[in-house]
Design a protein around this motif. Structure first.
Motif, mmCIF file in Angstrom:
data_model
loop_
_atom_site.group_PDB
_atom_site.id
_atom_site.type_symbol
_atom_site.label_atom_id
_atom_site.label_comp_id
_atom_site.label_asym_id
_atom_site.label_seq_id
_atom_site.Cartn_x
_atom_site.Cartn_y
_atom_site.Cartn_z
ATOM 1 N N GLN A 87 -5.216 17.937 33.084
ATOM 2 C CA GLN A 87 -5.130 16.450 33.161
ATOM 3 C C GLN A 87 -4.662 15.743 31.685
ATOM 4 O OE1 GLN A 87 -6.159 12.980 32.431
ATOM 5 N NE2 GLN A 87 -4.789 12.426 34.032
ATOM 6 N N ILE A 88 -5.231 16.093 30.629
ATOM 7 C CA ILE A 88 -4.939 15.391 29.340
ATOM 8 C C ILE A 88 -3.654 15.904 28.971
ATOM 9 C CG2 ILE A 88 -5.502 15.846 26.747
ATOM 10 C CD1 ILE A 88 -8.576 16.215 27.582
ATOM 11 N N ASN A 89 -3.073 17.023 29.248
ATOM 12 C CA ASN A 89 -1.682 17.654 29.055
ATOM 13 C C ASN A 89 -0.576 16.635 29.882
ATOM 14 O OD1 ASN A 89 -1.997 19.543 27.313
ATOM 15 N ND2 ASN A 89 -2.368 21.144 28.933
ATOM 16 N N THR A 90 -1.098 15.719 30.832
ATOM 17 C CA THR A 90 -0.182 15.113 31.431
ATOM 18 C C THR A 90 0.089 13.769 30.603
ATOM 19 O OG1 THR A 90 -1.749 13.758 32.631
ATOM 20 C CG2 THR A 90 -0.765 15.781 33.672
ATOM 21 N N LEU A 91 -0.837 13.402 29.698
ATOM 22 C CA LEU A 91 -0.695 12.096 28.798
ATOM 23 C C LEU A 91 0.547 12.310 27.704
ATOM 24 C CD1 LEU A 91 -4.376 11.612 28.211
ATOM 25 C CD2 LEU A 91 -2.886 10.524 29.996
ATOM 26 N N ASP A 92 1.078 11.120 27.324
ATOM 27 C CA ASP A 92 2.106 11.044 26.355
ATOM 28 C C ASP A 92 1.511 10.693 25.250
ATOM 29 O OD1 ASP A 92 4.309 12.086 27.970
ATOM 30 O OD2 ASP A 92 4.510 9.849 29.159
ATOM 31 N N ASP A 93 2.241 11.032 24.200
ATOM 32 C CA ASP A 93 1.928 10.539 22.854
ATOM 33 C C ASP A 93 0.515 10.738 22.335
ATOM 34 O OD1 ASP A 93 4.614 9.518 22.490
ATOM 35 O OD2 ASP A 93 4.096 7.725 23.794
ATOM 36 N N ILE A 94 -0.120 11.627 22.564
ATOM 37 C CA ILE A 94 -1.516 11.994 22.142
ATOM 38 C C ILE A 94 -1.291 13.114 20.841
ATOM 39 C CG2 ILE A 94 -3.941 13.103 22.677
ATOM 40 C CD1 ILE A 94 -3.334 10.541 24.054
ATOM 41 N N SER A 95 -1.987 12.728 19.805
ATOM 42 C CA SER A 95 -1.788 13.195 18.781
ATOM 43 C C SER A 95 -2.645 14.581 18.485
ATOM 44 C CB SER A 95 -1.763 12.703 17.360
ATOM 45 O OG SER A 95 -0.987 11.416 17.300
ATOM 46 N N PHE A 96 -3.836 14.281 19.095
ATOM 47 C CA PHE A 96 -4.866 15.368 18.970
ATOM 48 C C PHE A 96 -6.126 15.232 19.836
ATOM 49 C CE2 PHE A 96 -5.862 12.655 15.400
ATOM 50 C CZ PHE A 96 -7.262 12.335 15.522
ATOM 51 N N VAL A 97 -7.057 16.167 20.114
ATOM 52 C CA VAL A 97 -8.070 16.016 20.884
ATOM 53 C C VAL A 97 -9.118 16.253 19.974
ATOM 54 C CG1 VAL A 97 -9.355 16.909 22.857
ATOM 55 C CG2 VAL A 97 -7.046 16.509 23.026
ATOM 56 N N LEU A 98 -10.469 15.512 19.999
ATOM 57 C CA LEU A 98 -11.638 15.496 19.237
ATOM 58 C C LEU A 98 -12.693 16.238 20.496
ATOM 59 C CD1 LEU A 98 -12.003 12.349 17.331
ATOM 60 C CD2 LEU A 98 -11.385 14.681 16.252
ATOM 61 N N ILE A 99 -13.339 17.369 19.991
ATOM 62 C CA ILE A 99 -14.455 17.641 20.940
ATOM 63 C C ILE A 99 -15.695 17.589 20.025
ATOM 64 C CG2 ILE A 99 -15.481 19.660 22.128
ATOM 65 C CD1 ILE A 99 -12.951 20.955 22.170
ATOM 66 N N GLY A 100 -16.525 16.834 20.678
ATOM 67 C CA GLY A 100 -17.872 16.360 20.007
ATOM 68 C C GLY A 100 -19.106 17.375 20.055
ATOM 69 N N GLY A 101 -18.824 18.598 19.960
ATOM 70 C CA GLY A 101 -19.930 19.455 19.760
ATOM 71 C C GLY A 101 -20.542 20.037 21.023
ATOM 72 N N ASP A 102 -21.169 20.938 20.861
ATOM 73 C CA ASP A 102 -21.777 21.636 21.930
ATOM 74 C C ASP A 102 -20.768 22.286 22.738
ATOM 75 O OD1 ASP A 102 -24.428 21.777 21.283
ATOM 76 O OD2 ASP A 102 -25.194 20.383 22.955
ATOM 77 N N LEU A 103 -20.100 23.404 22.258
ATOM 78 C CA LEU A 103 -18.811 24.247 22.653
ATOM 79 C C LEU A 103 -19.869 25.303 23.534
ATOM 80 C CD1 LEU A 103 -16.952 24.902 19.581
ATOM 81 C CD2 LEU A 103 -16.601 23.087 21.304
ATOM 82 N N THR A 104 -20.894 25.646 23.214
ATOM 83 C CA THR A 104 -21.892 26.605 23.973
ATOM 84 C C THR A 104 -23.081 26.095 24.432
ATOM 85 O OG1 THR A 104 -22.833 27.664 22.008
ATOM 86 C CG2 THR A 104 -20.582 28.471 22.369
#
Length: 275
Positions: A87-104
């Motif tokens: 869904q995020i890939n459908t957005l325009d003009d997004i420079s980057f994504v931040l992930i706020g931790g707990d990948l695991t």
């Protein structure tokens, strides 16, 4: 005669031996000897640095509009992560994504790899801060190998982003490094906006009461624009230490929601998106 038969037998077996050897070598690449081993491909190493380099290569100027996405806690929610990324890939003009931790959940290499498998399909770079679950078992070693330093910063346009390790219990006296944070805040004086991103928010007991007071005072002293966090698995926007600095906590990816920040000049706004 017997000697000839033996020689012929060995010759006939050579293709079989070579085939078995090739299969064995391939199996070694696929087989996980231990859940605690750290065996990574080139694509899985130095992710934050490589993606920060990609962000810098965008050459966003201070007068440009900057849009970035915040999400958090993708730990074990692999189907949801896939939907969110799509869904995020459908957005325009997004420079980057931040992930706020707990990948695991358990700090295991396989978990880190599975999350990266989804987020590397983003059409924009992503940067992740370390969470408390990422620091258990040998997760510290895996996170360092895959994402790099626990504390890191970068500038984009008129904004400075400071990623801070706030997992005090897992890192004992090493986190949060508020001396480093103040140095980074001082260095960011020339930026219009300062965003400080960490996993555990200062309002949680795991942050440490003394650390929370020092942290909040630093953000006020250096006019931070936002304090951004994950950990609590629910969205929250509030002012726990006065009206000067807003604090935001992101929902987990399990909830299929994220936040889009827009920075224009001296203004910062956000939109909460729920799928």
């Amino acid at each position: 005669m017997i000697t000839n038969v033996i020689k012929y037998g060995r010759a006939a077996l050579m293709p079989v031996v070579l085939l078995f050897s090739a299969f064995f070598m391939q199996a070694c690449e696929e087989f996980e000897y231990s859940p605690y081993e750290v065996r990574l491909s080139a694509d899985e190493k130095g992710i934050n640095k490589r993606n920060i380099d990609k962000i810098n290569a965008l050459n966003i100027s201070p007068s440009d509009t900057l849009r970035f996405v915040l999400t958090s806690d993708p730990q074990g929610f692999y189907q949801e992560n896939e939907k969110l990324v799509r869904q995020i890939n459908t957005l325009d003009d997004i420079s980057f994504v931040l992930i706020g931790g707990d990948l695991t959940d358990f700090g295991l290499t396989k978990e880190f790899k599975l999350v990266h498998e989804d987020f590397k399909t983003l059409k924009m770079p992503y940067v992740a801060v370390v969470g408390n679950h990422d620091a258990i078992n040998n997760g510290k070693e895996v996170f360092s190998a895959m994402y790099g330093d626990y504390d890191v910063s970068f500038g984009v346009g008129n904004s400075r982003f400071i990623l801070l390790n706030t997992n005090a219990l897992e890192f004992k006296d090493e986190a949060p490094d508020l001396v480093w944070l103040e140095q980074e805040l001082q260095a960011a004086a020339g930026y219009e906006h300062i965003f400080v991103i960490s996993h555990i928010p200062p309002t949680n007991g795991e942050f440490g009461e003394n650390n929370a007071e020092k942290y909040s005072n630093l953000l006020k002293q250096y006019n931070a624009s936002y304090s951004i966090h994950g950990h609590n698995h629910s969205f929250k926007h509030h002012y726990p230490y006065g009206e000067q600095v807003p604090y935001m906590e992101s929902a987990a990816t399990e909830d299929l929601e994220y936040v889009v920040f827009t920075v224009v000049g001296n203004r910062v706004s956000y939109e909460r998106v729920i799928l």
